[in-house]
Design a protein around this motif. Structure first.
Motif, PDB file in Angstrom:
ATOM      1  N   ALA A  35     -26.601 -15.456  41.721  1.00  0.00           N
ATOM      2  CA  ALA A  35     -28.016 -16.622  41.714  1.00  0.00           C
ATOM      3  C   ALA A  35     -27.302 -18.019  41.837  1.00  0.00           C
ATOM      4  O   ALA A  35     -27.143 -19.233  41.816  1.00  0.00           O
ATOM      5  CB  ALA A  35     -29.262 -16.355  40.549  1.00  0.00           C
ATOM      6  N   SER A  36     -25.998 -17.876  41.197  1.00  0.00           N
ATOM      7  CA  SER A  36     -24.585 -19.061  40.954  1.00  0.00           C
ATOM      8  C   SER A  36     -24.346 -19.718  42.305  1.00  0.00           C
ATOM      9  O   SER A  36     -24.853 -20.582  43.042  1.00  0.00           O
ATOM     10  CB  SER A  36     -23.689 -18.777  40.415  1.00  0.00           C
ATOM     11  N   ARG A  84     -34.743 -31.671  40.109  1.00  0.00           N
ATOM     12  CA  ARG A  84     -34.316 -32.888  41.069  1.00  0.00           C
ATOM     13  C   ARG A  84     -34.028 -32.910  42.811  1.00  0.00           C
ATOM     14  O   ARG A  84     -34.952 -33.827  43.318  1.00  0.00           O
ATOM     15  CB  ARG A  84     -32.937 -32.442  41.260  1.00  0.00           C
ATOM     16  N   GLY A  85     -35.102 -31.218  43.460  1.00  0.00           N
ATOM     17  CA  GLY A  85     -36.006 -31.402  44.479  1.00  0.00           C
ATOM     18  C   GLY A  85     -34.229 -31.918  45.395  1.00  0.00           C
ATOM     19  O   GLY A  85     -35.353 -31.842  46.806  1.00  0.00           O
ATOM     20  N   ASN A  86     -33.692 -30.395  45.359  1.00  0.00           N
ATOM     21  CA  ASN A  86     -32.763 -30.598  46.288  1.00  0.00           C
ATOM     22  C   ASN A  86     -32.137 -29.215  45.978  1.00  0.00           C
ATOM     23  O   ASN A  86     -32.176 -28.316  45.124  1.00  0.00           O
ATOM     24  CB  ASN A  86     -31.412 -31.195  45.146  1.00  0.00           C
ATOM     25  N   VAL A  87     -31.907 -28.784  47.455  1.00  0.00           N
ATOM     26  CA  VAL A  87     -31.667 -27.018  47.699  1.00  0.00           C
ATOM     27  C   VAL A  87     -30.025 -26.816  46.902  1.00  0.00           C
ATOM     28  O   VAL A  87     -28.872 -27.304  47.108  1.00  0.00           O
ATOM     29  CB  VAL A  87     -31.498 -27.203  49.331  1.00  0.00           C
ATOM     30  N   VAL A  88     -29.648 -25.574  45.982  1.00  0.00           N
ATOM     31  CA  VAL A  88     -29.030 -25.784  45.628  1.00  0.00           C
ATOM     32  C   VAL A  88     -28.630 -24.232  46.326  1.00  0.00           C
ATOM     33  O   VAL A  88     -26.719 -24.753  46.893  1.00  0.00           O
ATOM     34  CB  VAL A  88     -29.265 -24.391  44.064  1.00  0.00           C
ATOM     35  N   TRP A  89     -28.769 -23.610  47.476  1.00  0.00           N
ATOM     36  CA  TRP A  89     -28.183 -22.342  48.010  1.00  0.00           C
ATOM     37  C   TRP A  89     -29.184 -21.980  49.279  1.00  0.00           C
ATOM     38  O   TRP A  89     -30.375 -22.013  48.836  1.00  0.00           O
ATOM     39  CB  TRP A  89     -26.831 -21.773  47.515  1.00  0.00           C
ATOM     40  N   ASN A 135     -36.783 -19.437  37.491  1.00  0.00           N
ATOM     41  CA  ASN A 135     -35.174 -19.352  36.613  1.00  0.00           C
ATOM     42  C   ASN A 135     -35.297 -20.417  35.821  1.00  0.00           C
ATOM     43  O   ASN A 135     -34.675 -21.140  36.330  1.00  0.00           O
ATOM     44  CB  ASN A 135     -33.906 -18.060  36.656  1.00  0.00           C
ATOM     45  N   GLY A 136     -35.926 -21.205  35.037  1.00  0.00           N
ATOM     46  CA  GLY A 136     -35.232 -22.169  34.548  1.00  0.00           C
ATOM     47  C   GLY A 136     -36.119 -23.291  35.492  1.00  0.00           C
ATOM     48  O   GLY A 136     -37.395 -22.917  35.842  1.00  0.00           O
ATOM     49  N   ASP A 137     -34.753 -24.192  36.101  1.00  0.00           N
ATOM     50  CA  ASP A 137     -35.009 -25.301  36.776  1.00  0.00           C
ATOM     51  C   ASP A 137     -35.027 -25.291  38.434  1.00  0.00           C
ATOM     52  O   ASP A 137     -35.370 -26.044  38.518  1.00  0.00           O
ATOM     53  CB  ASP A 137     -34.381 -26.608  36.472  1.00  0.00           C
ATOM     54  N   VAL A 138     -34.706 -23.793  38.468  1.00  0.00           N
ATOM     55  CA  VAL A 138     -34.920 -23.365  40.083  1.00  0.00           C
ATOM     56  C   VAL A 138     -35.570 -22.061  40.521  1.00  0.00           C
ATOM     57  O   VAL A 138     -36.253 -21.319  39.316  1.00  0.00           O
ATOM     58  CB  VAL A 138     -33.231 -22.554  39.868  1.00  0.00           C
ATOM     59  N   ILE A 139     -35.981 -22.274  41.299  1.00  0.00           N
ATOM     60  CA  ILE A 139     -37.027 -22.332  42.116  1.00  0.00           C
ATOM     61  C   ILE A 139     -36.157 -21.727  43.442  1.00  0.00           C
ATOM     62  O   ILE A 139     -35.946 -21.926  43.940  1.00  0.00           O
ATOM     63  CB  ILE A 139     -38.449 -22.715  42.883  1.00  0.00           C
TER      64      ILE A 139
END
Length: 376
Positions: free
Chosen positions: A293-294, A257-262, A237-241
């Protein structure tokens, strides 16, 4: 899919693996939960169906420019117009398949059980290349290159025009990996590849590592318990995998950015579906869960389809769609988890996660049925 079908030993210790698999085989899975009566809340219908040979390998359906590209166990590869089901081309590879299909709309690639990477150009055989390791993840075709993720999680790039090998990438080997499809996907000018519990962002031209994000922390006292390979399909979804680590976690990564969102602890052996609001997946008991997703908090859980052999879900409109072991296709409201539609196929298990081209949704059954549905 059972644990025994998903494990592959690549180093010493086969005796240990044999004992584990014997134990798994001795624990029968409960019968599928009977379906409750459902009053449809949305309208949808079958718009076309086709057939091919049985599908016993982990098929991935390629979607490009309004065309579905599919393959069967015996090596038939064909492209179909998504709107009508009309056959664009059909080719016989001549060998049984272990992985496929990857396609960019022109080139299509599959892997045979004899470890040959086969590439077609407009449906016509172009070249074959022998591979060193077994492959069960569908090749990725992009930028006139064919990318392959082997079961040892090595990544290889080939020139789509002539099969020339361009580069290979491999992290230090894990003692145990999964004999099930991993994560191999494009993201802008980066190649994403599952490497154990890590999602790697690679330079597709050189095969060098740009970034690496850890999606799960293996737990347990032995190699079996600590197995947490990333399994496909992943969802973007957009920039998030977002992806699943086998029986360990569901996590989302900002691939720019290569960082974990959650990341959230969660059992399960299949991939996930996602849109801008929700990420959804099923656990080993076929409990369907949606995470926001947030931030990864649980939005809802559905336990009405336990032990029904569910596929990974696909986010379509305001619903998640998935198939089951009896060939039923289920729609659940994205925001509430309410069952809103159920449609049948041929009664054999849905073999792979649903895919969509525009408004047309396609599912493939183990008996080789291709069923296209569309909302009304």
């Amino acid at each position: 899919m059972s644990l025994s079908a998903k494990l592959l030993r690549r180093s010493a210790g086969l005796a240990l693996l044999g004992l584990v698999l014997a134990g798994c085989a001795g624990t029968p899975k409960p019968d599928p939960t009977p379906l409750e009566p459902l009053t449809p809340q949305v309208s949808g219908r079958e718009v076309w169906k086709q057939s091919m040979g049985s599908v016993k390998f982990p098929l991935a359906v390629a979607v490009n420019g309004g065309v579905f590209t599919v393959a069967d166990d015996g090596g038939t590869v064909m492209a179909l117009q998504a709107d009508t089901g009309r056959q664009v081309w059909r080719t016989e590879i001549g060998d049984k398949l272990s992985a496929g299909v990857g396609s960019d709309g022109r080139f299509a690639s599959v892997v045979t059980r004899d470890n040959e990477l086969v590439t077609l150009d407009g449906g016509k055989p172009l070249w074959r290349k022998q591979l060193a390791s077994r492959v069960v993840t569908a090749p990725l075709v992009a930028g006139e290159r064919v990318f392959v993720l082997a079961m040892d999680r090595s990544v290889h790039a080939f020139d789509a025009l002539d099969g020339r090998k361009l580069w290979s990438y491999q992290r230090p080997n894990d003692a145990l990996t999964l004999a099930s499809p991993g994560v191999l996907a494009p993201f802008k000018d980066t190649l994403l590849a599952g490497q154990g519990t890590k999602l790697a962002g690679l330079d597709p031209l050189r095969g060098t590592l740009r970034w690496e994000a850890t999606l799960a922390s293996p737990r347990g006292t032995n190699e079996i318990e600590r197995l947490a390979d990333l399994v496909g399909p992943a969802a973007r979804n957009g920039d998030v995998i977002c992806a699943r680590a086998f029986q360990s976690a569901v996590a989302c990564v900002n691939a720019e950015r290569g960082n974990v969102v959650w990341t959230r602890n969660a059992g399960g052996v299949n991939g996930v579906g996602a849109d801008a609001q929700m990420v959804a997946g099923v656990d080993a008991s076929d409990r369907l869960t949606a995470w926001r997703a947030s931030d990864g908090t649980v939005a809802w859980t559905v336990e009405k389809l336990l032990y029904r052999g569910l596929t990974a879900p696909l986010a379509v409109g305001k619903a998640f769609v998935l198939g089951d072991v009896e060939g039923m296709v289920h729609w659940f409201a994205r925001d509430t988890g309410e069952a809103v539609l159920r449609l049948p196929t041929d009664g054999s298990p849905i073999q792979t996660a649903p895919v969509a081209s525009g408004l047309t949704l396609l599912v493939v059954t183990r008996d080789g049925g291709l069923f296209a549905f569309r909302p009304e």
